[in-house]
Write an enzyme that holds these catalytic residues in place. Structure first.
Site, mmCIF file in Angstrom:
data_model
loop_
_atom_site.group_PDB
_atom_site.id
_atom_site.type_symbol
_atom_site.label_atom_id
_atom_site.label_comp_id
_atom_site.label_asym_id
_atom_site.label_seq_id
_atom_site.Cartn_x
_atom_site.Cartn_y
_atom_site.Cartn_z
ATOM 1 N N LYS A 1 0.909 -1.069 -0.065
ATOM 2 C CA LYS A 1 0.071 0.125 0.167
ATOM 3 C C LYS A 1 0.852 1.355 -0.118
ATOM 4 C CE LYS A 1 -3.774 0.197 2.485
ATOM 5 N NZ LYS A 1 -4.779 0.293 3.583
ATOM 6 N N THR B 1 -12.583 4.353 15.464
ATOM 7 C CA THR B 1 -13.499 4.157 16.370
ATOM 8 C C THR B 1 -13.550 3.045 17.142
ATOM 9 O OG1 THR B 1 -15.044 4.785 14.614
ATOM 10 C CG2 THR B 1 -16.261 3.571 16.433
ATOM 11 N N ARG C 1 -17.935 10.738 5.993
ATOM 12 C CA ARG C 1 -18.491 9.431 5.295
ATOM 13 C C ARG C 1 -17.600 9.529 4.118
ATOM 14 N NH1 ARG C 1 -23.682 13.305 4.392
ATOM 15 N NH2 ARG C 1 -21.574 14.569 4.124
ATOM 16 N N GLU C 2 -17.796 7.953 3.587
ATOM 17 C CA GLU C 2 -17.026 7.540 2.539
ATOM 18 C C GLU C 2 -17.888 8.106 0.986
ATOM 19 O OE1 GLU C 2 -16.511 3.477 1.977
ATOM 20 O OE2 GLU C 2 -15.704 3.314 3.802
ATOM 21 N N LEU D 1 -33.384 9.651 6.264
ATOM 22 C CA LEU D 1 -34.732 9.243 6.432
ATOM 23 C C LEU D 1 -35.135 8.523 5.164
ATOM 24 C CD1 LEU D 1 -36.650 12.011 8.395
ATOM 25 C CD2 LEU D 1 -36.095 9.804 9.195
ATOM 26 N N GLY E 1 -25.612 -0.271 5.126
ATOM 27 C CA GLY E 1 -24.327 -1.344 4.976
ATOM 28 C C GLY E 1 -23.019 -0.458 5.368
ATOM 29 N N CYS F 1 -18.942 0.782 8.868
ATOM 30 C CA CYS F 1 -19.325 1.433 10.076
ATOM 31 C C CYS F 1 -20.568 0.975 10.753
ATOM 32 C CB CYS F 1 -18.942 2.926 9.791
ATOM 33 S SG CYS F 1 -17.593 3.268 9.062
HETATM 34 C C1 UGA Z 1 -21.021 6.538 8.613
HETATM 35 C C2 UGA Z 1 -21.366 8.025 9.100
HETATM 36 O O1 UGA Z 1 -22.478 8.587 8.436
HETATM 37 C C3 UGA Z 1 -20.218 8.878 9.441
HETATM 38 O O2 UGA Z 1 -20.529 10.122 10.082
HETATM 39 C C4 UGA Z 1 -18.984 7.868 10.003
HETATM 40 O O3 UGA Z 1 -18.019 8.704 10.278
HETATM 41 C C5 UGA Z 1 -18.739 6.880 9.229
HETATM 42 O O4 UGA Z 1 -20.141 6.011 9.082
HETATM 43 C C6 UGA Z 1 -17.693 6.152 10.123
HETATM 44 O O5 UGA Z 1 -18.191 5.771 11.265
HETATM 45 O O6 UGA Z 1 -16.676 5.973 9.749
HETATM 46 P P1 UGA Z 1 -20.543 5.812 5.910
HETATM 47 O O7 UGA Z 1 -20.545 4.614 6.500
HETATM 48 O O8 UGA Z 1 -19.376 6.256 5.160
HETATM 49 O O9 UGA Z 1 -20.413 6.903 7.199
HETATM 50 O O10 UGA Z 1 -21.982 6.164 4.928
HETATM 51 P P2 UGA Z 1 -23.403 6.755 5.206
HETATM 52 O O11 UGA Z 1 -23.444 7.774 4.494
HETATM 53 O O12 UGA Z 1 -23.567 7.199 6.684
HETATM 54 O O13 UGA Z 1 -24.224 5.521 4.948
HETATM 55 C C7 UGA Z 1 -24.284 4.467 5.505
HETATM 56 C C8 UGA Z 1 -25.270 3.513 5.057
HETATM 57 O O14 UGA Z 1 -26.666 3.981 5.273
HETATM 58 C C9 UGA Z 1 -25.463 3.254 3.566
HETATM 59 O O15 UGA Z 1 -25.467 1.659 3.328
HETATM 60 C C10 UGA Z 1 -26.448 3.985 3.136
HETATM 61 O O16 UGA Z 1 -27.015 3.438 1.723
HETATM 62 C C11 UGA Z 1 -27.487 3.811 4.118
HETATM 63 N N1 UGA Z 1 -28.476 4.998 4.169
HETATM 64 C C12 UGA Z 1 -28.153 6.045 4.548
HETATM 65 C C13 UGA Z 1 -29.885 4.568 4.264
HETATM 66 O O17 UGA Z 1 -30.262 3.545 3.960
HETATM 67 N N2 UGA Z 1 -30.865 5.617 4.427
HETATM 68 C C14 UGA Z 1 -30.456 6.826 4.667
HETATM 69 O O18 UGA Z 1 -31.383 7.796 4.732
HETATM 70 C C15 UGA Z 1 -29.290 7.210 4.593
#
Ligand code: UGA
Length: 451
Positions: free
Chosen positions: A44, A130, A163-164, A259, A266, A269
């Site tokens: 890496k 985390t 967030r990713e 929401l 998924g 995290c």
């Molecule tokens: C999440 C948190 O949002 C970040 O704040 C945190 O830093 C990160 O985990 C971490 O702990 O490292 P991430 O996993 O990158 O971030 O993605 P999200 O945008 O939060 O989405 C997570 C999942 O929830 C995705 O599968 C998304 O499709 C789903 N989701 C999101 C829903 O099904 N409905 C929604 O309304 C929003």
């Protein structure tokens, strides 16, 4: 370089070049600090030294390359070099789940031990990964156990909320920065580092900072499961969850984000952090039943996707199911904990043929499913002669679709929309059978099978 330049430049080391580590290192370098990013995976580091990025994250390649050229960022696989360089050392290594759901902290312990043996001047050691509440104390004890030279150090907790897919923006424009400290010096250093971001800074004790991270991710997961539970009720009475979400979300106390009903969350995290938080609570003598239910509802949503296909096709053995999207969300190639994995496994168990397309995650999906699927070159190739199209990830390129073309090429004009991206009205007009989540379903197409 960022417009928000640090007033005081620090020598910083970030241990771990994963998603959080790499983004943290690059953004801190962009703020003007001198940053060493260390990972013990030499392959890496070789890639990074050549300017290549091992993950897909919009804007990251450019950020790494600019800051490397400006001399603010360099990569190494030597812990010795990293500890010598950094006055502030961020630990951003993985904390993967054990089989029990508990976080495996062996990488964190390992790093703390190595830092203790190598440090020969003051170090501020910051937990970025985390971690369960009370990890800070364990890190401190470990350093005290293995420290070789009589030098002072501090431990702090600074959870990351990026967030990713929007990681750089999230790092540079956080809603808040959380700093858990037990010394004035640590507080001053971290406040100076984050000051240029102009975000509210919450100073807490270390344990509260650690808890903020798990509580925050669990709350967001809870919001998603809540709306998914409401979506089940909507389906029973023919209401529209999109409208319900809008109606409740405009209340500022609730808020509109997170929401979106569908096949559920998924990623690396939410699923992992929920399990870890349930476990932490259990160890502390509290049964966090609410979070267990959040998890159960999420599992159910994935099964529901396959059920919706069966409700229309009855038998799915030998049917061709096209899937658009595999990444756990758009703008990433990450498939860790992605709903698509369970959905595909269930379809294959039922004897379906699966044809898959994702703009970024194909290589990762091939590692899991090998020869078991057909991997399409583009979205339209995937739906050729398909009995059903399932939307799993809401990539932008899936939103503006030529439905007439789709209808011509599919065997059946049938869509299961796991992210509710399509307009009900439009699909009705175009003669599709359409099953969203928590929305009225169109169960009859106008003319059924393709001629
Ligand atoms: C999440 C948190 O949002 C970040 O704040 C945190 O830093 C990160 O985990 C971490 O702990 O490292 P991430 O996993 O990158 O971030 O993605 P999200 O945008 O939060 O989405 C997570 C999942 O929830 C995705 O599968 C998304 O499709 C789903 N989701 C999101 C829903 O099904 N409905 C929604 O309304 C929003």
């Amino acid at each position: 370089m960022s417009k928000n330049i640090a007033r005081k430049v620090y020598n910083i080391s970030v241990i771990g070049a994963g998603h959080v580590g790499l983004v943290t290192a690059s953004c801190l370098a962009d703020l003007g600090h001198k940053v060493c990013c260390m990972d013990n995976d030499s392959a890496k580091i070789d890639l990074l030294q050549k300017g290549e990025i091992p993950i897909y994250e919009p804007g990251l390649k450019e950020l790494v390359s600019t800051n490397t050229l400006q001399g603010n960022l360099f990569f190494t696989n030597s812990m010795k070099e990293a500890v010598a360089h950094g006055e502030v050392i961020f630990i951003a290594v993985g904390t993967p789940p054990k089989e029990s759901g508990e976080a495996d902290l062996s990488y964190v312990e390992n790093v703390a031990r190595e830092i203790a043996q190598l440090m020969d001047s003051y170090k501020l050691i910051v937990e970025k990964s985390t971690v369960p509440v009370e990890t800070g104390e364990k890190v401190k004890n470990t350093i005290n156990l293995y420290i070789e030279k009589d030098v002072p150090f501090d431990v702090a907790s600074n959870p990351e909320f990026l967030r990713e897919g929007s990681a750089i923006h999230d790092f540079m424009h956080p809603d808040r920065v959380v700093i858990g400290v037990d010394s004035e010096r640590a507080e001053r250093v971290l406040t100076e580092i984050y000051g240029p971001l102009n975000a509210p800074i919450i100073i807490t004790d270390i344990k509260s900072a650690e808890l903020i991270k798990h509580a925050s991710n669990s709350f967001l997961a809870m919001k998603i499961s809540f709306i998914n539970a409401v979506s089940r009720i909507c389906e029973k009475v023919g209401a529209d969850v999109e409208k319900v979400a809008q109606g409740i979300g405009l209340d500022k106390r609730i808020g509109q984000e997170f929401l979106n009903a569908g096949i559920g969350f998924g990623g690396s995290c939410f699923p992992k952090d929920l399990d870890a938080f349930i476990h932490i609570a259990e160890n502390l003598g509290y049964d966090f039943k609410l979070l267990k239910e959040v998890k159960r509802i999420n599992e159910e949503q994935k099964r529901l996707a396959v059920q919706k296909i069966k409700d229309v096709l009855w038998i799915i053995k030998d049917k061709k199911i096209a899937i658009w999207g595999g990444a756990f969300k758009p703008e990433t190639d990450d498939i860790r904990g992605a709903p698509v994995i369970d959905i595909i496994n269930e379809l294959l168990n039922e004897g379906a043929t699966v044809s898959l397309y994702d703009p970024q995650a194909m290589e990762n999906l091939k590692i899991i499913f090998g020869e078991k699927l057909h991997y399409a070159d583009d979205k339209y190739q995937a739906i050729e002669d398909a009995d059903c199209l399932v939307i799993v990830t809401e990539w932008d390129e899936f939103r503006n679709i030529d439905f007439d073309f789709l209808r011509q090429r599919m065997k059946l004009p049938f869509i299961v929309d796991g992210r509710n991206i399509f307009s009900l009205q439009k699909l009705q007009d175009k003669g599709f059978i359409y099953c969203g989540f928590g929305r009225p379903q169109i169960t009859n197409s106008k003319s059924g099978v393709k001629k």
